[in-house]
Design an enzyme around this catalytic site. Sequence first.
Site, short mmCIF file in Angstrom:
data_model
loop_
_atom_site.label_atom_id
_atom_site.label_comp_id
_atom_site.label_asym_id
_atom_site.label_seq_id
_atom_site.Cartn_x
_atom_site.Cartn_y
_atom_site.Cartn_z
N SER A 220 0.86 -1.18 0.00
CA SER A 220 0.00 0.00 0.00
C SER A 220 0.90 1.23 0.00
O SER A 220 2.12 1.12 0.13
CB SER A 220 -0.88 0.03 1.26
OG SER A 220 -0.05 0.23 2.39
N LYS A 221 0.24 2.36 -0.12
CA LYS A 221 1.01 3.60 -0.08
C LYS A 221 1.70 3.72 1.30
O LYS A 221 2.86 4.11 1.37
CB LYS A 221 0.03 4.77 -0.28
CG LYS A 221 0.72 6.02 -0.71
CD LYS A 221 -0.30 7.10 -1.04
CE LYS A 221 0.42 8.41 -1.20
NZ LYS A 221 -0.53 9.52 -1.37
N GLN A 222 0.98 3.31 2.35
CA GLN A 222 1.52 3.41 3.70
C GLN A 222 2.76 2.52 3.88
O GLN A 222 3.66 2.84 4.63
CB GLN A 222 0.48 3.01 4.76
CG GLN A 222 -0.69 3.98 4.94
CD GLN A 222 -1.63 4.00 3.75
OE1 GLN A 222 -1.85 2.98 3.11
NE2 GLN A 222 -2.20 5.16 3.44
#
Length: 313
Positions: A248-250
Amino acid sequence: MSNSTSPVSVNPVSQIGKPDSPYVGRFAPSPTGPLHFGSVIAAVASYIDARANHGRWLVRMEDLDPPREPPGAAAQILKQLTQLGLVWDGEVLYQSQRLENYAQALQELQNSDLCFHCDCTRSKIKASGPIYDGTCRHRAPPPAHGYAVRIKTRNTLIEFEDLVQGVYGQNLGTEIGDFVILRKDKLFAYQLAVVVDDEYQGITHVVRGFDLLDSTPRQVYLQGLLNYSTPRYGHIPVIVNEKGDKLSKQSFAPTADVQNSSVLIYQCLALLGQAPPANLLNTVPDAQLRWGIEHWDIQAVPKLAKLPQELPK
Ligand code: GLU
């Protein structure tokens, strides 16, 4: 039909769908950044499942949270899909254009006394227990400012048969609690927008990542309250990095390298349990997708929550 391992691309895959087929699938990315491998595999799985069922495949941009959407991300996602050979039907639907429709659905639920205002803070909710305890359900007068709108849940089991994971059930009353459909910042919550749009687009099959399996009972519940139909659902494992975190972006997942679409699609087919032959790695994406469609077996998709991404050889 082309030979399954032939490197030549014949008709565009988008022509495989029959216009009279009842199957309508979709890919619904949130444009919080470009696609990473975890979202590519969801796109590939939903695309192949739709085409294997002679269905339509739609793309919906879930752009409901502007602060989280870097400019240009939606366009970049569409470009990546095109480079992967994932050709969608019809026009892309943008949730940012559909706010009136969500407002209408919200109004309908409010008119039926199924919702309430809630101004509880995150920390208060956390302190009161694992799920929201319904504090504001019976508050009179209800908060007039700084509130979210929650839907009342019931103490009953919502169960469905997932196409990949088998029977899944949840008691919303005891496991989730009254959940938010309009956020305090006045943005419509994903759970409401997704059911309004799945109904609007006539979606019959939703193939997406396992991380959304536990959202599905909330969506089935809202569909019931709004008199919508419920699609079939299939949840494929989410792809995790070497630390076990979802891409994910995170977790700083790298942008999918669509210059190497063949490697990506081959890897998707392999991780989805479809056992692509080794010589398919050297074919163009269209031919790989065609092979995937002809050999698709959703039952072969691993019944797992998570799968590590194997590095391309
Ligand atoms: N927009 C959601 C996401 O990118 C997916 C929604 C869905 O497939 O229902 O995680």
